[in-house]
Design a protein around this motif. Sequence first.
Motif, PDB file in Angstrom:
ATOM      1  N   GLN A  47       0.828  -1.197   0.000  1.00  0.00           N
ATOM      2  CA  GLN A  47       0.000   0.000   0.000  1.00  0.00           C
ATOM      3  C   GLN A  47       0.871   1.258   0.000  1.00  0.00           C
ATOM      4  O   GLN A  47       2.051   1.197   0.357  1.00  0.00           O
ATOM      5  N   PRO A  48       0.303   2.407  -0.343  1.00  0.00           N
ATOM      6  CA  PRO A  48       1.085   3.649  -0.306  1.00  0.00           C
ATOM      7  C   PRO A  48       1.642   3.989   1.069  1.00  0.00           C
ATOM      8  O   PRO A  48       2.667   4.659   1.160  1.00  0.00           O
ATOM      9  N   ASP A  49       0.978   3.557   2.145  1.00  0.00           N
ATOM     10  CA  ASP A  49       1.476   3.832   3.492  1.00  0.00           C
ATOM     11  C   ASP A  49       2.518   2.823   3.951  1.00  0.00           C
ATOM     12  O   ASP A  49       2.965   2.863   5.095  1.00  0.00           O
ATOM     13  N   GLY A  50       2.919   1.911   3.056  1.00  0.00           N
ATOM     14  CA  GLY A  50       3.945   0.931   3.381  1.00  0.00           C
ATOM     15  C   GLY A  50       3.427  -0.359   3.970  1.00  0.00           C
ATOM     16  O   GLY A  50       4.187  -1.315   4.145  1.00  0.00           O
ATOM     17  N   LYS A  51       2.128  -0.429   4.271  1.00  0.00           N
ATOM     18  CA  LYS A  51       1.572  -1.677   4.783  1.00  0.00           C
ATOM     19  C   LYS A  51       1.567  -2.730   3.689  1.00  0.00           C
ATOM     20  O   LYS A  51       1.477  -2.418   2.491  1.00  0.00           O
ATOM     21  N   GLY A  59      -7.547   3.501  -2.114  1.00  0.00           N
ATOM     22  CA  GLY A  59      -7.206   2.680  -0.961  1.00  0.00           C
ATOM     23  C   GLY A  59      -7.978   1.391  -0.843  1.00  0.00           C
ATOM     24  O   GLY A  59      -7.584   0.496  -0.084  1.00  0.00           O
ATOM     25  N   LYS A  60      -9.103   1.269  -1.554  1.00  0.00           N
ATOM     26  CA  LYS A  60      -9.851   0.016  -1.512  1.00  0.00           C
ATOM     27  C   LYS A  60      -9.028  -1.103  -2.134  1.00  0.00           C
ATOM     28  O   LYS A  60      -8.143  -0.867  -2.963  1.00  0.00           O
ATOM     29  N   ILE A  61      -9.364  -2.340  -1.759  1.00  0.00           N
ATOM     30  CA  ILE A  61      -8.514  -3.489  -2.084  1.00  0.00           C
ATOM     31  C   ILE A  61      -9.310  -4.510  -2.873  1.00  0.00           C
ATOM     32  O   ILE A  61     -10.325  -5.040  -2.394  1.00  0.00           O
ATOM     33  N   LEU A  62      -8.855  -4.803  -4.080  1.00  0.00           N
ATOM     34  CA  LEU A  62      -9.455  -5.843  -4.907  1.00  0.00           C
ATOM     35  C   LEU A  62      -8.743  -7.157  -4.654  1.00  0.00           C
ATOM     36  O   LEU A  62      -7.506  -7.207  -4.586  1.00  0.00           O
ATOM     37  N   ILE A  63      -9.523  -8.247  -4.515  1.00  0.00           N
ATOM     38  CA  ILE A  63      -8.922  -9.570  -4.351  1.00  0.00           C
ATOM     39  C   ILE A  63      -9.545 -10.531  -5.361  1.00  0.00           C
ATOM     40  O   ILE A  63     -10.718 -10.417  -5.723  1.00  0.00           O
ATOM     41  N   GLY A  64      -8.738 -11.457  -5.823  1.00  0.00           N
ATOM     42  CA  GLY A  64      -9.217 -12.504  -6.709  1.00  0.00           C
ATOM     43  C   GLY A  64      -8.630 -13.837  -6.296  1.00  0.00           C
ATOM     44  O   GLY A  64      -7.561 -13.894  -5.693  1.00  0.00           O
ATOM     45  N   GLY A  65      -9.349 -14.915  -6.615  1.00  0.00           N
ATOM     46  CA  GLY A  65      -8.832 -16.222  -6.241  1.00  0.00           C
ATOM     47  C   GLY A  65      -9.793 -17.329  -6.551  1.00  0.00           C
ATOM     48  O   GLY A  65     -10.606 -17.240  -7.486  1.00  0.00           O
ATOM     49  N   ASN A  66      -9.712 -18.366  -5.736  1.00  0.00           N
ATOM     50  CA  ASN A  66     -10.516 -19.562  -5.933  1.00  0.00           C
ATOM     51  C   ASN A  66     -11.470 -19.724  -4.748  1.00  0.00           C
ATOM     52  O   ASN A  66     -11.508 -20.755  -4.099  1.00  0.00           O
ATOM     53  N   TYR A  75     -15.403 -15.505  -6.508  1.00  0.00           N
ATOM     54  CA  TYR A  75     -14.000 -15.496  -6.918  1.00  0.00           C
ATOM     55  C   TYR A  75     -13.359 -14.109  -6.959  1.00  0.00           C
ATOM     56  O   TYR A  75     -12.164 -13.992  -7.220  1.00  0.00           O
ATOM     57  N   MET A  76     -14.111 -13.066  -6.719  1.00  0.00           N
ATOM     58  CA  MET A  76     -13.552 -11.723  -6.738  1.00  0.00           C
ATOM     59  C   MET A  76     -14.381 -10.827  -5.826  1.00  0.00           C
ATOM     60  O   MET A  76     -15.597 -10.951  -5.756  1.00  0.00           O
ATOM     61  N   ALA A  77     -13.692  -9.905  -5.113  1.00  0.00           N
ATOM     62  CA  ALA A  77     -14.395  -8.989  -4.214  1.00  0.00           C
ATOM     63  C   ALA A  77     -13.564  -7.735  -4.033  1.00  0.00           C
ATOM     64  O   ALA A  77     -12.382  -7.684  -4.391  1.00  0.00           O
ATOM     65  N   ARG A  78     -14.186  -6.725  -3.457  1.00  0.00           N
ATOM     66  CA  ARG A  78     -13.481  -5.489  -3.118  1.00  0.00           C
ATOM     67  C   ARG A  78     -13.691  -5.200  -1.640  1.00  0.00           C
ATOM     68  O   ARG A  78     -14.820  -5.270  -1.139  1.00  0.00           O
ATOM     69  N   LEU A  79     -12.595  -4.848  -0.947  1.00  0.00           N
ATOM     70  CA  LEU A  79     -12.611  -4.727   0.506  1.00  0.00           C
ATOM     71  C   LEU A  79     -12.403  -3.290   0.954  1.00  0.00           C
ATOM     72  O   LEU A  79     -11.658  -2.522   0.327  1.00  0.00           O
ATOM     73  N   ASP A  80     -13.014  -2.952   2.061  1.00  0.00           N
ATOM     74  CA  ASP A  80     -12.809  -1.655   2.688  1.00  0.00           C
ATOM     75  C   ASP A  80     -11.346  -1.516   3.109  1.00  0.00           C
ATOM     76  O   ASP A  80     -10.744  -2.459   3.633  1.00  0.00           O
ATOM     77  N   LYS A  81     -10.772  -0.324   2.895  1.00  0.00           N
ATOM     78  CA  LYS A  81      -9.339  -0.131   3.153  1.00  0.00           C
ATOM     79  C   LYS A  81      -8.985  -0.195   4.637  1.00  0.00           C
ATOM     80  O   LYS A  81      -7.824  -0.441   4.986  1.00  0.00           O
ATOM     81  N   ASP A  82      -9.957   0.010   5.519  1.00  0.00           N
ATOM     82  CA  ASP A  82      -9.679   0.000   6.958  1.00  0.00           C
ATOM     83  C   ASP A  82     -10.009  -1.336   7.610  1.00  0.00           C
ATOM     84  O   ASP A  82      -9.188  -1.913   8.327  1.00  0.00           O
ATOM     85  N   THR A  83     -11.215  -1.847   7.361  1.00  0.00           N
ATOM     86  CA  THR A  83     -11.682  -3.031   8.080  1.00  0.00           C
ATOM     87  C   THR A  83     -11.530  -4.326   7.291  1.00  0.00           C
ATOM     88  O   THR A  83     -11.474  -5.407   7.872  1.00  0.00           O
TER      89      THR A  83
END
Length: 941
Positions: A413-417, A466-473, A485-493
């Motif tokens: 992430q841009p904040d280094g996380k 800042g939101k996070i896209l994930i993909g997988g099985n 197989y795909m979702a988008r996550l809140d950047k904090d929680t």
Amino acid sequence: MNILPFRFVLFIIGLFLTFNAPALKAQSALDGFDPNPSGSIHALVVQPDGKIIIGGAFTNVSPNGVTVNRNCIARFNPDGTLDAAFNPYANNVVYGIAVQPDGKVLVAGRFTAINGQPRNYVARLDAVTGQPDSFNPSPWNPDPYFGHVRAIAVQSDGKILIGGDFHKVGGSAGQVRISIARLDGNTGLPDSFSPNSIYNRVIWSIVIQRDGKILVAGSWGLKRLDKDTGLPDSFSPNPNNWVFAIAIQPDGKILVGGDFTNIGGQRRNHIARLDKDTGLADSFDPNASGGSGGYTRIYSIAVQPDGKILAGGDFTHIRGRPRNYITRLNAVTGLPDSFNPSLSNQVYAVAVQPDGKMLAGGEFVSVSSNGGALIGRSRIARFEKDGLLEQTLNLSLIGDVTTPPAVWAIAVQPDGKILIGGDFTSVLGVPRKGIARLNADGTLDTNFNPYPYSGTIYAIAVQPDGKILIGGNFQYYIGGQPGGYMARLDKDTGAMDSFAPYAAGPVYTIAIQPDSKILVSGGFSRIGGESRPGIARLDATTGFADSFNPQPNTSVTTIAIQPDGKILVGGYFSNIGGQPRNRLARLDKDTGLADSFDPNPNNQVTTIAIQADGKILVGGIFTNIGGEARNHIARLDATTGLADSFNPNAQNWVDAIAVQSDGKILVGGYFSSIGGQPRSYIARLNAATGAADSFISTPNGSVYVIAIQPDGKILVGGYFSNIGGQLRNRFARLTNAAALSSLSVNRTTVTLTRDGSAVLFKRVVFELSTDNGASWTTLGTATNSFAPSSPLTGTNETGENQLAELAPEAASYALTGLNLPTGQNILVRARGVFSSGWRNGSESIEDKVKIAFLPVPATQVSVSGRVMTSDGSGLGNAQVILTDASGNSRTTATGSFGYFRFDSVQAGETYVFSVVAKGYQFAPQVVTVNEELPELNFTAQ
């Protein structure tokens, strides 16, 4: 096709074969910075190459638990390992350090000898060995107990200012210079600069303003001296006690720290900010208090690239808030931010690295990282940008009873996380199923917890918001909600939002286009509400698939977007974009049709990366590609698709490629040799030849995931249990050379330059803030992100042409045609996007922020710079000629280190600048001068 079980079998075989192999430790997994000197630190300097020099009152250092003799001065590589070649031995305390432009190191203190050679209080050391040269000013005090030099600074003309508690320069028979002197850069003799107005008082700090005027602080207060005469000007803050520290903001305002309680006409406890003209204190009022023994003192101040202010000293509170010995302040309000390491004792020196990490040195022996448990750090510590103590990363991943743990996705992430995804059920002893986020120091971010879900994460992409896209099985996600197989996550929680493309099969890769649309590939047949086998492009808001529909006849496993927007794809297919294309193709960004690019590999392509010159690196299982025999890795011409001479000849397949800004290429996979050397599972290759360099970490199992952090450290994941000489279960962070990065700003142009181990960006977006970072406005995307490196054509002994390559130039990303605000502090942010993870299927973002002050355009400005030989050394006594449009010329000569300056240059005009020096040739430069031009440099051809 599910390849994981087969690879797990190979991992078990590899583990058996390498279990008893000796560990080579060129790159270590002990990546936490801990030099551990035996005594106090008084001076900290970060060199341009990222190396860190410390000075103080120690006799040894113990990085990673190995004790080595180093008396009062030592130098460390950016990864925290000792620079063994640099070994000066000072026989007493070192208080000050300055690095000359030629790399030589000036040291000041109470010593009388360096490496056995007499050197009273000041010496100059060789840039490599630390051996003192002939420079020997020999300041002198009749009472040696009080004699010392506390401060040292180098002027732009190469002359050297020293300050402290001395009466003469040149020994007891030398010239009278009370507490301050200016020395010739070659001979060490003092010039006529002789304030001599501060008899028998100590100078603690010297800072040179941009206009050449000299700020000096000490036991008598604070003054500003004329650069020629040494006489004080009207700047008169009149502190009521000692001043120890000075730092200058980009807008010229002056930050000071010390023992005072009143300065600049205001009550200011120990730290203040002064107007550059009047010396009056402004509203900035951190109000330090609570030091030891009844004293409160600020000993050191540094301004961060983002404008925040780092201060260290002897205090326990800032504005009534507990802050033990170090704090970071908001540049506007003076309030401390959340950075609160709570050191155990005083801080004498602070410094900020180019990557934003913070260094502190002093008397402390422990750190409580933002309220956590006490951690031992003897006299020096390094902190991440988020304020957490830098520590060694060791995650202790655990899988479930049927599946061993694995990491398939990494994104920074841009904040280094750090985001990791894969197959695991526990991280650092805390339940985390398949995805977790780490703080920059390697501790778990406990707030981010998308748990639970069922399946594997293969790809993670960080959006600009800042939101996070994930993909997988996986088919189900948080609370049993269908994820498809795909979702988008809140950047904090980590909670899932409404973005739901509902793929009908696994997603392997995610890439975000500059227009925010989302490219995905995998083993699905349908996604985003449409039939889209293998690859699709999704709307960033709705998740619906658009008309882009290449229709491969089987899965796509890797994607790379070219700077022109065309899309490179690799996988198992034999037909895509309406054309027969075996396993690798290039698609039109609008229609999805395949163009004429047809390298025709004979087996799967698993990963793609694009170099700075536009050439295409590919890895996989193939043994022939681009018309040539190439085992598992090749480099292809961007137009023809033909393989060039780059031929590392990997013994087995390559699954991950990451390109550094210096052109070197990191590769991971399941090989035991590559680049002509035995290298197990990970290697670094020369960009020109493909030869493996000295990078060795010897994992005992496959590496499928690589990402490069902003500081150059390397994140790796795979099926290993030992890497870099340490036990690391499937995920590790390796030491690396420095990541060099700089951001320059003028009224019309912003330029990001990256070199060393800094990752090569796919694209860079520049942004502006005029409210101290509260909000950002997009300036635009860099237009020359992929400037080609310099080629060299020569002939071999038979007279045939052959292509060789020079060392790649630093990657440069620039945006021109701007009209940035003047007369105020502004923040400029460069936001770079790069691929990471398995098959380069994840996407990371890195930020570089710089505070700048652009003066209101003047009618007359100055032009300055440096004349250098081809090896970068300054060239003295060269003639620099300025010629205007009418043919009128002015000439000036360079100083000892090659610096020159023209004053009173009419703004808004175009000039020709040329250089004449015997034995050297320089290309003239035509420049339209609109504002101060401080870096007009010439290098001999």
